[in-house]
Structures are given as C-alpha cells and as structure tokens.
Scaffold this active site. Structure first.
Site, short mmCIF file in Angstrom:
data_model
loop_
_atom_site.label_atom_id
_atom_site.label_comp_id
_atom_site.label_asym_id
_atom_site.label_seq_id
_atom_site.Cartn_x
_atom_site.Cartn_y
_atom_site.Cartn_z
CG ASP A 286 96.41 -52.28 1.19
OD1 ASP A 286 96.81 -52.85 2.22
OD2 ASP A 286 96.70 -51.09 0.94
CD GLU B 29 100.56 -50.22 5.16
OE1 GLU B 29 101.41 -49.43 5.64
OE2 GLU B 29 100.67 -50.75 4.03
#
Length: 427
Positions: free
Chosen positions: A86, A144
C-alpha cells in the site's frame, strides 16, 4: 558456508543481472500508480500475473487484495517472504520522471521497492530451484500503513484455511533513508508498538462573544495537547522509550462560534508492554481530568484507530542470515542500528505461526548524497525520511541488493535444514 553452498547461492543469483532492467521498469510503474490500503488491485494483479508465470501456485483476494504464491520444491522448511503493497495519502514532491500520476497519493514509504524486490527474489528462487529444497511462500500484503493488513490476511484463513502452509520462518525488509548498498539490522525489539487514538472532547457550544455561557472544548483539548506530553517526560523512566505525538486537531467551522466538540488524534509508540499500558492509562487520565477541570458534563470518548505490536527479531535467525549478508555484501555494508520508533505488522505473521522473524532495513538513498549529508551533520535536514513527499529511493543499487538479500536469506534457511543432510549449523 561450504564452497558448494556458496556456488549454489551464486548460481541462483546469477540471472539477476539480466533481469534488473525489467525490475527497474516494474518499480517505476508501481511508483506511478500508488494504491491505498485494501485498494491495491492493480498492484495485486501484477504480482499474481508474474507469480503465475514463474510457476507458483497463486491465491488472490486474501483479505480483499492480498496475494500469496507458493512454490513447493521437495522436503525442507517453509520460508515466508513478505512485502507490503500500500501507498500513502501524500502528494508527491520528488520531481521524478516516474512520479505518481494519482493526485494525493504516493509511494512515500517505499512499498513499491518491497513489491519489486520480492517479485525479483521469487523469480530467482523459481529459476534456481534445483539448488534448494523446501517450500517458499511469497506474500504480498495489503494495508500495512493502517496496521491491519497482516491480521486481516490471517483472519481470512491465511494459515487456518490452508491458503499457504504455516511458515517455519518469516523474513521481510524495509527500504530506509540511508545509503543504497547498505543493510542495517537491530537485534531483539527493532520497531515500536504503535497505538493511534482519536479522542473526542465534548463541550457546550455557543456564541464566541459569550464564552461564559459555554464549556469550550477547544480550550479543553488544547490544554490536553500540552499536558499529555508530560506522560513521557514525567511518567516514563529515562531507561525506557516512548513517544506521544499529536498529529491532528479539529474543532469548529467559523471564528465566532464555540463548537460542541473538539477531536484530537495522536500516535503512541513504545517498546515494552508495561510502558505501553502506563502511557495509554496516563493519556486517558489526563483527557478525563481536563474535561472535568473545564466543567464538561460528558467525559471524553477514545477510539483506537489502529494498533501495531512490537516487532521483535529472532536472535538466531538474525545471526545466521547476517552471516550470509556479510559473505555476499562485505562486513562494511552490514551494520547494527538502534530500535526504530516506527512500527510494522510483519511480526503478526510470525507470531501467528509460532515462527521466528527477521526484519532488516535496506538502504535506498543516493549513496553520494547520503555521504555528503552525513559528513555535514545534516542527515535530518537533507535526507527525506519515509512518509515525506520527497522520499525517493534510487532504483540502483537498491533493487539489486534488495532482491539479493531476500534470496540469500531464504537460501540460508534451506541450507541449514536437516533435509539437506546433517544437523543445522551450530547444533
């Protein structure tokens, strides 16, 4: 390492030179197209496509966008290599030719580096499978940055439903703002636990000209913001570590109206559960006390936005893998570093499996710029950190070293497996 093991390692790594141009192009493409947590559909599709081509058994859609590739290659340990996918809600200011094409989104933490390096390692391990025996799991994890991606994959049956075999070791790396070509490590607790909190202070609104008729939540929350710093300075022992940072303060919409509420968001970092518990209790106590001191009719409300555990490196795994790093890269390029107050959720994957974790940092900044800033004592001023809109790892040698590091870390575990003949090293 024996001569035969060193020869096998060199054989597995040999194709990297011919593949690096493609990996640089992949990295630049991922950087152009950042995706936020649980929205990494494009990145996940590219990972799945490549893994299928390498010959992995691929599972997609884990926790929405997570991808896992499994390559079974005879008897031996199960090694899990993990990369997060991400990006961040940051507007890029790097000036790169391949800068983000998405407004307000950027790979400001280097997860594009992580994905690229793991795909490179997955390729090398598949191509060199005659040199090792065991199972490799390559995991592309969503979200994350908000601390929930790893747990979401576990909750979606990553191990319990047999989507991947339970690993015997978990290995991961993170690009960092020091010179490319370097690897840093930290024994034991290497990254902090993190708790992000949202505290809502309730007051009584009214006209700005008549504050005596109100209970001002802005004053209440502002007093809290100042006082909460005393939790670290006066309640945490000097030998311990903790950080409390307020990152967001929202209240009201216009100048002459005292609002009904004020909302504060803050981040707490700690390395010890006892310290963490004490800090969180202190924050709650001060919030309630400030509300009571202001005469609020309603106690403040606290919501936990996200939470990361302490990331703890296994001493034996760290030592064994570092031996391989030193042999491959040279002792001058592998150095110890103190615990970082940033946080990670890779350890959740290891804890759930009852497996050791080794998590290291990969240098990603232009080496000459880093040396110049270091010599001038200006690292903090001249070298942007992760999450900065100017964070821009260089592709080379960062990608080369990142692929090599993941590959030799995996080979190390298989090389020490009893399945290769004889006891593990050090037994």
């Amino acid at each position: 390492m024996s001569d035969s093991d060193a020869s096998g390692r060199a054989s597995v790594l040999a194709p990297l030179d011919a593949r690096i141009a493609d990996l640089v192009a992949l990295y630049e493409d991922l950087h152009r197209h950042p995706e936020l947590g649980f929205q990494e559909t494009r990145t996940a599709a590219e990972a799945a496509r490549r893994l299928t081509g390498f010959g992995y058994d691929v599972t997609t859609g884990i926790a929405g966008t997570g991808v896992a590739g499994v390559l079974r290659n005879g008897a031996g340990p199960v090694v899990l290599l993990r990369a997060d996918m991400d990006a961040l809600p940051v507007t890029e200011n790097t000036g790169l030719e391949y800068a983000s094409t998405v407004d307000g989104r950027m790979h400001a933490c280097g997860h594009d580096v992580h994905v690229t390096c793991l795909l490179g390692a997955a390729d090398l391990l598949a191509a060199g499978r005659e040199r090792w025996s065991g199972t490799v799991v390559v995991l592309f994890q969503p979200a994350e940055e908000i601390g929930s991606g790893a747990q979401a994959m576990l909750d979606d049956g990553l191990y319990s439903k047999g989507r991947v075999p339970t690993p015997d070791v978990v290995l991961a790396q993170h690009v960092a703002p020091f010179g490319a070509g370097l690897i840093a490590y930290c024994p034991g607790a290497c990254m902090a636990a993190a708790d992000s909190l949202e505290i809502t202070f309730h007051g009584t609104g009214g006209h700005g000209s008549r504050p005596e008729t109100t209970v001002d939540p802005i004053l209440m929350a502002a007093s809290f913001v100042q006082r909460v710093q005393s939790v670290v300075s006066r309640e945490v022992a000097p030998k311990d570590q903790a950080v409390v940072s307020v990152g967001s303060f929202h209240a009201g919409d216009t100048a002459n109206v005292i609002p009904e509420r004020a909302v504060v968001r803050l981040s707490v970092r700690s390395f010890d559960e006892t310290v963490r518990t004490a800090v969180l209790a202190g924050i709650d106590r001060i919030a309630r006390a400030e509300a009571a001191a202001s005469g609020a009719d309603r106690a403040p409300e606290t919501e936990v936005l996200d939470s990361f555990p302490v990331t703890v490196n296994d001493a034996s795994t760290l030592h064994e893998v570092n031996e391989q790093f030193v042999e491959l890269f040279g002792a001058e390029r592998v150095f110890a570093y103190g615990p970082a107050s940033g946080s990670e959720d890779a350890g959740v994957l290891a804890t759930a499996a009852g497996a050791p974790l080794y998590y290291w940092w990969l240098g990603g900044w232009d080496p000459e710029e880093f040396r110049t800033a270091l010599a001038a004592g200006r690292l903090a001023q001249d070298i942007p950190s992760n999450h900065s809109p100017r964070f821009a790892p260089v592709a080379r040698p960062t990608l080369t070293m990142g692929v090599q590091a993941l590959t030799v870390a995996a080979l190390n575990r298989w090389g020490r497996s009893p399945a290769r003949g004889g006891p593990p090293c050090g037994a």
